[in-house]
Design a protein around this motif. Sequence first.
Motif, PDB file in Angstrom:
ATOM      1  N   ALA B 155     -19.500 -10.131  12.040  1.00 51.88           N
ATOM      2  CA  ALA B 155     -19.315 -10.003  10.591  1.00 51.88           C
ATOM      3  C   ALA B 155     -20.527 -10.554   9.847  1.00 51.88           C
ATOM      4  CB  ALA B 155     -18.043 -10.729  10.169  1.00 51.88           C
ATOM      5  N   ARG B 156     -21.032 -11.680  10.319  1.00 53.97           N
ATOM      6  CA  ARG B 156     -22.205 -12.292   9.684  1.00 53.97           C
ATOM      7  C   ARG B 156     -23.395 -11.329   9.725  1.00 53.97           C
ATOM      8  NH1 ARG B 156     -23.919 -16.378  13.578  1.00 53.97           N
ATOM      9  NH2 ARG B 156     -25.134 -14.648  14.416  1.00 53.97           N
ATOM     10  N   GLU B 157     -23.616 -10.732  10.885  1.00 51.62           N
ATOM     11  CA  GLU B 157     -24.746  -9.804  11.017  1.00 51.62           C
ATOM     12  C   GLU B 157     -24.588  -8.607  10.084  1.00 51.62           C
ATOM     13  OE1 GLU B 157     -27.498 -10.561  12.703  1.00 51.62           O
ATOM     14  OE2 GLU B 157     -26.458 -12.454  13.103  1.00 51.62           O
ATOM     15  N   MET B 158     -23.369  -8.114   9.969  1.00 49.40           N
ATOM     16  CA  MET B 158     -23.127  -6.956   9.096  1.00 49.40           C
ATOM     17  C   MET B 158     -23.375  -7.319   7.632  1.00 49.40           C
ATOM     18  SD  MET B 158     -19.711  -5.648  11.027  1.00 49.40           S
ATOM     19  CE  MET B 158     -19.317  -4.234  10.020  1.00 49.40           C
ATOM     20  N   LEU B 159     -22.953  -8.489   7.248  1.00 47.16           N
ATOM     21  CA  LEU B 159     -23.140  -8.914   5.857  1.00 47.16           C
ATOM     22  C   LEU B 159     -24.621  -9.102   5.560  1.00 47.16           C
ATOM     23  CD1 LEU B 159     -20.096 -11.310   5.894  1.00 47.16           C
ATOM     24  CD2 LEU B 159     -20.335  -9.380   4.307  1.00 47.16           C
ATOM     25  N   ILE B 160     -25.330  -9.653   6.531  1.00 52.06           N
ATOM     26  CA  ILE B 160     -26.781  -9.824   6.361  1.00 52.06           C
ATOM     27  C   ILE B 160     -27.447  -8.444   6.228  1.00 52.06           C
ATOM     28  CG2 ILE B 160     -28.906 -10.484   7.575  1.00 52.06           C
ATOM     29  CD1 ILE B 160     -27.426 -12.934   8.653  1.00 52.06           C
ATOM     30  N   GLN B 161     -27.039  -7.542   7.088  1.00 50.15           N
ATOM     31  CA  GLN B 161     -27.629  -6.190   7.061  1.00 50.15           C
ATOM     32  C   GLN B 161     -27.326  -5.504   5.729  1.00 50.15           C
ATOM     33  OE1 GLN B 161     -29.569  -4.974   9.787  1.00 50.15           O
ATOM     34  NE2 GLN B 161     -30.190  -3.645   8.099  1.00 50.15           N
ATOM     35  N   ALA B 162     -26.096  -5.707   5.252  1.00 48.26           N
ATOM     36  CA  ALA B 162     -25.718  -5.086   3.978  1.00 48.26           C
ATOM     37  C   ALA B 162     -26.608  -5.594   2.848  1.00 48.26           C
ATOM     38  CB  ALA B 162     -24.246  -5.374   3.680  1.00 48.26           C
ATOM     39  N   ALA B 163     -26.888  -6.869   2.855  1.00 52.39           N
ATOM     40  CA  ALA B 163     -27.747  -7.438   1.810  1.00 52.39           C
ATOM     41  C   ALA B 163     -29.179  -6.944   1.966  1.00 52.39           C
ATOM     42  CB  ALA B 163     -27.689  -8.963   1.878  1.00 52.39           C
ATOM     43  N   ALA B 164     -29.657  -6.939   3.201  1.00 56.53           N
ATOM     44  CA  ALA B 164     -31.044  -6.515   3.466  1.00 56.53           C
ATOM     45  C   ALA B 164     -31.248  -5.071   3.020  1.00 56.53           C
ATOM     46  CB  ALA B 164     -31.353  -6.673   4.951  1.00 56.53           C
ATOM     47  N   ASP B 165     -30.262  -4.232   3.336  1.00 58.70           N
ATOM     48  CA  ASP B 165     -30.352  -2.826   2.920  1.00 58.70           C
ATOM     49  C   ASP B 165     -30.443  -2.719   1.401  1.00 58.70           C
ATOM     50  OD1 ASP B 165     -30.159  -2.188   5.555  1.00 58.70           O
ATOM     51  OD2 ASP B 165     -28.128  -1.338   5.463  1.00 58.70           O
ATOM     52  N   GLN B 166     -29.618  -3.491   0.745  1.00 61.58           N
ATOM     53  CA  GLN B 166     -29.570  -3.439  -0.711  1.00 61.58           C
ATOM     54  C   GLN B 166     -30.904  -3.874  -1.332  1.00 61.58           C
ATOM     55  OE1 GLN B 166     -25.718  -4.488  -1.823  1.00 61.58           O
ATOM     56  NE2 GLN B 166     -26.232  -5.128  -3.890  1.00 61.58           N
ATOM     57  N   TRP B 167     -31.531  -4.870  -0.701  1.00 63.86           N
ATOM     58  CA  TRP B 167     -32.795  -5.396  -1.232  1.00 63.86           C
ATOM     59  C   TRP B 167     -34.013  -4.647  -0.684  1.00 63.86           C
ATOM     60  CZ3 TRP B 167     -30.667 -10.778   0.431  1.00 63.86           C
ATOM     61  CH2 TRP B 167     -29.714 -11.228  -0.518  1.00 63.86           C
ATOM     62  N   GLY B 168     -33.774  -3.838   0.339  1.00 66.00           N
ATOM     63  CA  GLY B 168     -34.895  -3.150   0.970  1.00 66.00           C
ATOM     64  C   GLY B 168     -35.829  -4.082   1.700  1.00 66.00           C
ATOM     65  N   VAL B 169     -35.277  -5.098   2.332  1.00 65.33           N
ATOM     66  CA  VAL B 169     -36.099  -6.047   3.100  1.00 65.33           C
ATOM     67  C   VAL B 169     -35.574  -6.081   4.530  1.00 65.33           C
ATOM     68  CG1 VAL B 169     -36.544  -7.452   1.042  1.00 65.33           C
ATOM     69  CG2 VAL B 169     -34.648  -8.050   2.570  1.00 65.33           C
ATOM     70  N   PRO B 170     -36.368  -6.522   5.474  1.00 69.25           N
ATOM     71  CA  PRO B 170     -35.867  -6.625   6.857  1.00 69.25           C
ATOM     72  C   PRO B 170     -34.772  -7.699   6.972  1.00 69.25           C
ATOM     73  CG  PRO B 170     -38.283  -6.896   6.762  1.00 69.25           C
ATOM     74  CD  PRO B 170     -37.775  -6.958   5.356  1.00 69.25           C
ATOM     75  N   ALA B 171     -33.763  -7.361   7.736  1.00 67.08           N
ATOM     76  CA  ALA B 171     -32.645  -8.296   7.905  1.00 67.08           C
ATOM     77  C   ALA B 171     -33.123  -9.647   8.426  1.00 67.08           C
ATOM     78  CB  ALA B 171     -31.597  -7.701   8.844  1.00 67.08           C
ATOM     79  N   ILE B 172     -34.139  -9.598   9.226  1.00 66.34           N
ATOM     80  CA  ILE B 172     -34.631 -10.824   9.856  1.00 66.34           C
ATOM     81  C   ILE B 172     -35.130 -11.846   8.833  1.00 66.34           C
ATOM     82  CG2 ILE B 172     -36.975  -9.938  10.230  1.00 66.34           C
ATOM     83  CD1 ILE B 172     -35.668 -11.439  13.199  1.00 66.34           C
TER      84      ILE B 172
END
Lengths: 153, 738
Positions: B155-172
């Motif tokens: 769940a944590r990884e998915m939430l991070i990915q969701a935010a990264a996608d929204q900001w257009g930045v790498p999840a890392i």
Amino acid sequence: MSYELNINGETLSVDVDADTPLLWAVRDNLKLTGTKFGCGVASCGACTMHIDGQAVRTCVLPVSAVVGKEIKTIESLSDDNSHPIQQAWIEEEVPQCGYCQSGMIMAATALLNNKANPTEKDIDSAMTNICRCGTYSRVRKGIHRAVELMAAK
Amino acid sequence: MDTISNMSDLGVASSRVSGITENSSVIKPSRRQFLKTSTAAAGVLALGISAPIATRRAMADTAAGESSLIDIWLTIDKNDQVTVAIANSEMGQGVYTSMAMLVAEELEVDWNSVHAAAAPAAPAYKNLMFGMQATGGSTSIRWAYDPLRAVGAGAREMLIQAAADQWGVPAIECKAANATVTHAASNRSLRYGELVDVASKMSPPTDVKLKTPEQWSILGTSAKRLDTPLKVNGTAEFGIDVQVPDMHIATVMACPTFGGKLKSVDEAPALAVKGVKKVLKLDDAVIVVADAYWPAKKGLAALSPEWDRGANAGRNNESYRAELLAAIENEAPVAHDQGDTVAALTAASEVVEALYEVPHLAHATMEPMNATALITEDGAEVWAPTQGPGIIQRVAAGVLQIAPEQVKVNTTFLGGGFGRRFEMDFIVQTLLAAKMMGGPVKLIWSREEDMKHDFYRPASVSAFKAVLNDEGYPTAWHNRIACPSIMSRVFPNSVKDGIDGQSVEAANELPYAIEHQRVEYKITETGVPVGFWRAVGNSQNAWFVQSFVDELAAKAGIDPYAYQMKLLEGHPRHQAVLKAAVEASAWSERSASKPLGLAVQKSFGSYCAMVVELEPDVKSRLKIRHISAAIDCGIALNPDTVVAQIESSIVYGLTAAYYGEIDIEDGAVKQSNFPNYPMLKLEQMPAIDVAIVNSGEAVGGIGEPGLPPLAPALTNAVFFATGDRVRRLPLVKAGYSV
Ligand code: FES
Ligand code: FES
């Protein structure tokens, strides 16, 4: 028979036979299920309520004997777990399965109402409830903690 | 009532996980499970683990707007509310808290925002150590440790990915903490609640990275129990508290002798009691159904059923004991064999021998057996304080001739379990009563019924023979055990070549370096139904073995601590807990005025040692001054719970050692209630210190490992104080006053 009972400050009526123990009138008729059934023979304390301020085992106490008396159940302590005993119980993580705890708490509250600063011996002789999960050490600690919380109030 | 009733108890009102439907997007094929999402109508991120076999809804949704948690382990809603579904039964051992902690740690949320809710019965919630949804054997955390952390991390990884996608930045570049994802470089952050909508439409990661223990902030701490607030004000819902509209309340009396049948009963006296609705006749029991418990009980008391007392009617203490003692006279199936024990015994000039016995014991859970059931055309719904929701589905399906998926199970809080609530007897009675009544029935056993119709800890006898070398250490060890077999009834396929592994646990895997060892076991039925009782075979075998080792040390004239440490060479975890317990005790001052005894036992993946110190005047009253316990359960995930469970096991074990004995008279149990089956009380409670030895090894169980070493440490102290070797429990029957 219909009986008017003074429970937690309200007058409530139950239609039961005269020999019905207060415990069952409260649990089955009034649907106040916080008070528990453990033995039915006044041996475990799970059914402890306050009758005129004293801890009483209600599984052998007929409804007909408590008319006109002030009855208090676990539900009366507070609306928000703010009673010092509840606070102390939460701090010390007293309950395990929790089934005996309504009775434990009512016995402990009656003790503290009668004696603000009980000795170990007082606790030994007042707290004769059975806990199969073995929370006894924490019940003792909880009572001591409640004494502190009450004194600080 | 619905499956998530406990959720509302826990203050989860807003997110009743409404409208969760199953999503077929199963992503990660691991060996046993897959992480998966479910699409939640209200933009809730719901993550589950799918079962190896695809699962469907247990039953159609109960009402509009309410649906069942089917295989969801975790939901996060728009208000950051985190709810963890708890597949195992909360019976005091703290699983509501510890299982939620596993998820919360990886999820990166504040512990105060986490809620727990009872999971329904569904294949996805299988306890992977059992292969069914059941709680016992101190397995909950052992099986859930990896899967639940993976759910939180997923769940944590998915939430991070969701935010990264929204900001257009790498999840890392993004970090999750305190239910918020942040991108430090651009100074942006989003709360989980703002991300769940997007995240719920994503595929779960195929691989998740779990934190190392050094990175933990919740696990390893004494996080507050989630169930305590409900247990100090009477709102925790136990089975006995369940309310179903139009429900009747019933109570039961089974044939007093085991295996007996109901011949006939005149119903009239019960029906004459005001409030009694019906008298139901089962094959082996009478049930009185009424408006409330009291009339049901009065009605039952008015009946004089005629019983066919059956084949066990002639049994009593003496007869079953004679059978057990006869069984160990002859060679028996071999549970463990190494070296040539028989030859070593024959060749020895001296053989040390001892015979130990324990009686049957009742569980006496604080909440008597009870359950509530409603049977409709579509299936059945059961509300029960049960250790086996998954077993209920199967059993109810058999009784009612329906499919398991048609049985909806609501697991309430359990007023104690200890193995008793693994059984289905009270569930079957409730189902039959509900079926006969055509409406909901809550069946409540009296304490007397509970005590007389338990599945008891087996009575057991254990005979030892040992040969000591010149230094006083054993070179040959022969142990023959006779007791009834639990597994022969419960899981007969697990009994191989006459050996029920549970009957010999703690006896057949000695940690001791002894050249010749032979352990034999004879299944000996006593006519008394037996079942899992806290720590099962360890509860008696640890007492036998640890007492006999103490006998050998005394025979050798060697301090038991030194003796054990030598025998335990090569078993560092045993040695470490024993050392910790001894060092926390007054062992170095052991004397007539400070009598002490010790024992150490591994069980359920954990190692526990205890040192018991008695008040000196044991003969006038046996009183414990202090107990030092040391426990190595690998990693203590919630140290306060670990301590609580050791305290709990001590009280349970002490009650048994002091008082516990179920007597059989004319095929029936003589004890009926607490006055004649007494319990330890607060006044007798010894001071206890628990040392936690964090070995960092695999996570072990904690509900039971504290019980096995208690009784032998106690009776070894009694021996040191009095010279009296107690070889038969309970102590009150050996002449001690407690
Ligand atoms: S139920 Fe009343 S004392 Fe046990
Ligand atoms: S907390 Fe379970 S019986 Fe006391």
